[in-house]
Design a protein around this motif. Sequence first.
Motif, PDB file in Angstrom:
ATOM      1  N   TYR A 125       0.829  -1.206   0.000  1.00  0.00           N
ATOM      2  CA  TYR A 125       0.000   0.000   0.000  1.00  0.00           C
ATOM      3  C   TYR A 125       0.862   1.254   0.000  1.00  0.00           C
ATOM      4  CZ  TYR A 125      -2.934   3.701   1.941  1.00  0.00           C
ATOM      5  OH  TYR A 125      -3.561   4.900   2.170  1.00  0.00           O
ATOM      6  N   LYS A 126       1.870   1.305   0.864  1.00  0.00           N
ATOM      7  CA  LYS A 126       2.730   2.486   0.964  1.00  0.00           C
ATOM      8  C   LYS A 126       3.527   2.697  -0.316  1.00  0.00           C
ATOM      9  CE  LYS A 126       4.274   1.077   5.031  1.00  0.00           C
ATOM     10  NZ  LYS A 126       5.025   0.975   6.284  1.00  0.00           N
ATOM     11  N   SER A 127       3.901   1.601  -0.971  1.00  0.00           N
ATOM     12  CA  SER A 127       4.663   1.753  -2.215  1.00  0.00           C
ATOM     13  C   SER A 127       3.782   2.299  -3.337  1.00  0.00           C
ATOM     14  CB  SER A 127       5.287   0.423  -2.632  1.00  0.00           C
ATOM     15  OG  SER A 127       4.294  -0.484  -3.059  1.00  0.00           O
ATOM     16  N   GLN A 128       2.480   2.065  -3.278  1.00  0.00           N
ATOM     17  CA  GLN A 128       1.568   2.559  -4.318  1.00  0.00           C
ATOM     18  C   GLN A 128       1.083   3.981  -4.040  1.00  0.00           C
ATOM     19  OE1 GLN A 128       0.869   0.771  -7.121  1.00  0.00           O
ATOM     20  NE2 GLN A 128       2.380  -0.655  -6.290  1.00  0.00           N
ATOM     21  N   VAL A 129       0.848   4.316  -2.782  1.00  0.00           N
ATOM     22  CA  VAL A 129       0.250   5.595  -2.424  1.00  0.00           C
ATOM     23  C   VAL A 129       1.302   6.679  -2.185  1.00  0.00           C
ATOM     24  CG1 VAL A 129      -1.189   6.772  -0.702  1.00  0.00           C
ATOM     25  CG2 VAL A 129      -1.813   4.502  -1.504  1.00  0.00           C
ATOM     26  N   PHE A 130       2.391   6.323  -1.521  1.00  0.00           N
ATOM     27  CA  PHE A 130       3.417   7.305  -1.176  1.00  0.00           C
ATOM     28  C   PHE A 130       4.625   7.131  -2.082  1.00  0.00           C
ATOM     29  CE2 PHE A 130       1.218   6.230   2.855  1.00  0.00           C
ATOM     30  CZ  PHE A 130       0.634   7.461   3.086  1.00  0.00           C
ATOM     31  N   SER A 131       5.513   8.099  -2.039  1.00  0.00           N
ATOM     32  CA  SER A 131       6.755   7.977  -2.808  1.00  0.00           C
ATOM     33  C   SER A 131       7.749   7.172  -1.974  1.00  0.00           C
ATOM     34  CB  SER A 131       7.313   9.358  -3.152  1.00  0.00           C
ATOM     35  OG  SER A 131       7.568  10.085  -1.976  1.00  0.00           O
ATOM     36  N   TYR A 132       7.683   5.879  -2.140  1.00  0.00           N
ATOM     37  CA  TYR A 132       8.487   4.925  -1.379  1.00  0.00           C
ATOM     38  C   TYR A 132       9.708   4.586  -2.220  1.00  0.00           C
ATOM     39  CZ  TYR A 132       8.610   1.296   2.261  1.00  0.00           C
ATOM     40  OH  TYR A 132       8.914   0.531   3.357  1.00  0.00           O
ATOM     41  N   PRO A 133      10.917   4.900  -1.750  1.00  0.00           N
ATOM     42  CA  PRO A 133      12.119   4.597  -2.550  1.00  0.00           C
ATOM     43  C   PRO A 133      12.246   3.100  -2.820  1.00  0.00           C
ATOM     44  CG  PRO A 133      12.650   5.966  -0.642  1.00  0.00           C
ATOM     45  CD  PRO A 133      11.229   5.552  -0.497  1.00  0.00           C
ATOM     46  N   ASN A 134      12.606   2.746  -4.052  1.00  0.00           N
ATOM     47  CA  ASN A 134      12.666   1.334  -4.436  1.00  0.00           C
ATOM     48  C   ASN A 134      13.702   0.547  -3.649  1.00  0.00           C
ATOM     49  OD1 ASN A 134      10.614   1.441  -6.313  1.00  0.00           O
ATOM     50  ND2 ASN A 134      11.967   2.010  -7.995  1.00  0.00           N
ATOM     51  N   ASP A 135      14.858   1.160  -3.351  1.00  0.00           N
ATOM     52  CA  ASP A 135      15.864   0.427  -2.582  1.00  0.00           C
ATOM     53  C   ASP A 135      15.377   0.158  -1.162  1.00  0.00           C
ATOM     54  OD1 ASP A 135      15.993   3.139  -2.068  1.00  0.00           O
ATOM     55  OD2 ASP A 135      18.154   3.147  -1.689  1.00  0.00           O
ATOM     56  N   CYS A 136      14.641   1.090  -0.588  1.00  0.00           N
ATOM     57  CA  CYS A 136      14.080   0.885   0.755  1.00  0.00           C
ATOM     58  C   CYS A 136      12.942  -0.131   0.721  1.00  0.00           C
ATOM     59  CB  CYS A 136      13.586   2.203   1.339  1.00  0.00           C
ATOM     60  SG  CYS A 136      14.914   3.361   1.688  1.00  0.00           S
ATOM     61  N   LEU A 137      12.209  -0.172  -0.378  1.00  0.00           N
ATOM     62  CA  LEU A 137      11.136  -1.155  -0.537  1.00  0.00           C
ATOM     63  C   LEU A 137      11.732  -2.558  -0.529  1.00  0.00           C
ATOM     64  CD1 LEU A 137       8.143  -1.850  -1.188  1.00  0.00           C
ATOM     65  CD2 LEU A 137       8.769  -1.629  -3.594  1.00  0.00           C
ATOM     66  N   GLY A 138      12.793  -2.748  -1.284  1.00  0.00           N
ATOM     67  CA  GLY A 138      13.448  -4.050  -1.311  1.00  0.00           C
ATOM     68  C   GLY A 138      14.012  -4.439   0.042  1.00  0.00           C
ATOM     69  N   LEU A 139      14.614  -3.463   0.740  1.00  0.00           N
ATOM     70  CA  LEU A 139      15.175  -3.724   2.068  1.00  0.00           C
ATOM     71  C   LEU A 139      14.082  -4.114   3.059  1.00  0.00           C
ATOM     72  CD1 LEU A 139      17.605  -3.633   4.034  1.00  0.00           C
ATOM     73  CD2 LEU A 139      16.956  -1.252   4.473  1.00  0.00           C
ATOM     74  N   ASP A 140      12.970  -3.383   3.052  1.00  0.00           N
ATOM     75  CA  ASP A 140      11.879  -3.693   3.983  1.00  0.00           C
ATOM     76  C   ASP A 140      11.270  -5.061   3.695  1.00  0.00           C
ATOM     77  OD1 ASP A 140      12.191  -1.403   5.441  1.00  0.00           O
ATOM     78  OD2 ASP A 140      10.600  -0.292   4.413  1.00  0.00           O
ATOM     79  N   LEU A 141      11.111  -5.400   2.419  1.00  0.00           N
ATOM     80  CA  LEU A 141      10.578  -6.716   2.079  1.00  0.00           C
ATOM     81  C   LEU A 141      11.557  -7.824   2.447  1.00  0.00           C
ATOM     82  CD1 LEU A 141       8.850  -5.987  -1.340  1.00  0.00           C
ATOM     83  CD2 LEU A 141       7.746  -6.518   0.836  1.00  0.00           C
ATOM     84  N   MET A 142      12.859  -7.561   2.259  1.00  0.00           N
ATOM     85  CA  MET A 142      13.867  -8.553   2.631  1.00  0.00           C
ATOM     86  C   MET A 142      13.880  -8.767   4.151  1.00  0.00           C
ATOM     87  SD  MET A 142      17.973  -8.531   2.223  1.00  0.00           S
ATOM     88  CE  MET A 142      18.104  -7.317   3.514  1.00  0.00           C
ATOM     89  N   LEU A 143      13.810  -7.665   4.921  1.00  0.00           N
ATOM     90  CA  LEU A 143      13.791  -7.786   6.380  1.00  0.00           C
ATOM     91  C   LEU A 143      12.523  -8.483   6.871  1.00  0.00           C
ATOM     92  CD1 LEU A 143      15.306  -4.384   7.520  1.00  0.00           C
ATOM     93  CD2 LEU A 143      16.351  -6.647   7.638  1.00  0.00           C
ATOM     94  N   LEU A 144      11.406  -8.237   6.212  1.00  0.00           N
ATOM     95  CA  LEU A 144      10.162  -8.914   6.591  1.00  0.00           C
ATOM     96  C   LEU A 144      10.268 -10.414   6.305  1.00  0.00           C
ATOM     97  CD1 LEU A 144       7.299  -8.484   7.713  1.00  0.00           C
ATOM     98  CD2 LEU A 144       6.534  -8.208   5.343  1.00  0.00           C
ATOM     99  N   SER A 145      10.874 -10.775   5.171  1.00  0.00           N
ATOM    100  CA  SER A 145      11.070 -12.197   4.859  1.00  0.00           C
ATOM    101  C   SER A 145      12.024 -12.851   5.855  1.00  0.00           C
ATOM    102  CB  SER A 145      11.625 -12.350   3.443  1.00  0.00           C
ATOM    103  OG  SER A 145      10.726 -11.824   2.509  1.00  0.00           O
ATOM    104  N   LEU A 146      13.104 -12.157   6.187  1.00  0.00           N
ATOM    105  CA  LEU A 146      14.041 -12.666   7.183  1.00  0.00           C
ATOM    106  C   LEU A 146      13.352 -12.845   8.529  1.00  0.00           C
ATOM    107  CD1 LEU A 146      16.971 -13.327   8.107  1.00  0.00           C
ATOM    108  CD2 LEU A 146      17.199 -10.886   8.602  1.00  0.00           C
ATOM    109  N   MET A 147      12.514 -11.900   8.880  1.00  0.00           N
ATOM    110  CA  MET A 147      11.777 -11.979  10.140  1.00  0.00           C
ATOM    111  C   MET A 147      10.834 -13.181  10.136  1.00  0.00           C
ATOM    112  SD  MET A 147       9.622  -8.910  11.819  1.00  0.00           S
ATOM    113  CE  MET A 147       9.089  -8.922  13.490  1.00  0.00           C
ATOM    114  N   GLY A 148      10.213 -13.445   9.001  1.00  0.00           N
ATOM    115  CA  GLY A 148       9.332 -14.607   8.890  1.00  0.00           C
ATOM    116  C   GLY A 148      10.074 -15.913   9.082  1.00  0.00           C
ATOM    117  N   MET A 149      11.261 -16.027   8.477  1.00  0.00           N
ATOM    118  CA  MET A 149      12.059 -17.241   8.641  1.00  0.00           C
ATOM    119  C   MET A 149      12.545 -17.395  10.085  1.00  0.00           C
ATOM    120  SD  MET A 149      14.241 -17.476   5.125  1.00  0.00           S
ATOM    121  CE  MET A 149      14.572 -15.735   4.905  1.00  0.00           C
ATOM    122  N   LEU A 150      13.007 -16.291  10.681  1.00  0.00           N
ATOM    123  CA  LEU A 150      13.453 -16.336  12.073  1.00  0.00           C
ATOM    124  C   LEU A 150      12.311 -16.737  13.000  1.00  0.00           C
ATOM    125  CD1 LEU A 150      15.750 -13.221  12.590  1.00  0.00           C
ATOM    126  CD2 LEU A 150      16.384 -15.620  12.709  1.00  0.00           C
TER     127      LEU A 150
END
Length: 123
Positions: free
Chosen positions: A23-48
Amino acid sequence: MLLHLSGLYYTLYFLAIFLMIIYKSQVFSYPNDCLGLDLMLLSLMGMLEAVRLYLGAKGNLMEAEMPLAASLALTAGGGLLSIHFLLWQTLVLWADWVLSATLLVLHSLEAALQVVAIASFIR
């Protein structure tokens, strides 16, 4: 019981945070590198979280200190990632704050009970 509740809550948390990042990536100006980092950290958090809950349940059922200690260490890592999504995420919405604060409280309760369980399992 708390590990089971945490597993159910984390499933809700993961889906809600993932959908809010989209949602934030579609509505706000969310930097692409930060989008990838946040998704990577969320995936890492899921595995942990999956490994942490498995080790916690295994250690609790077997009354073994080592799996519970490993789960406790992963709880600390999950707590740091919760703090990231609570404070340091690129865009933090009110819903992000509430969900992450609740998860941090659950992690704190579990950590305290894991320490008590480890202490009681040591003979």
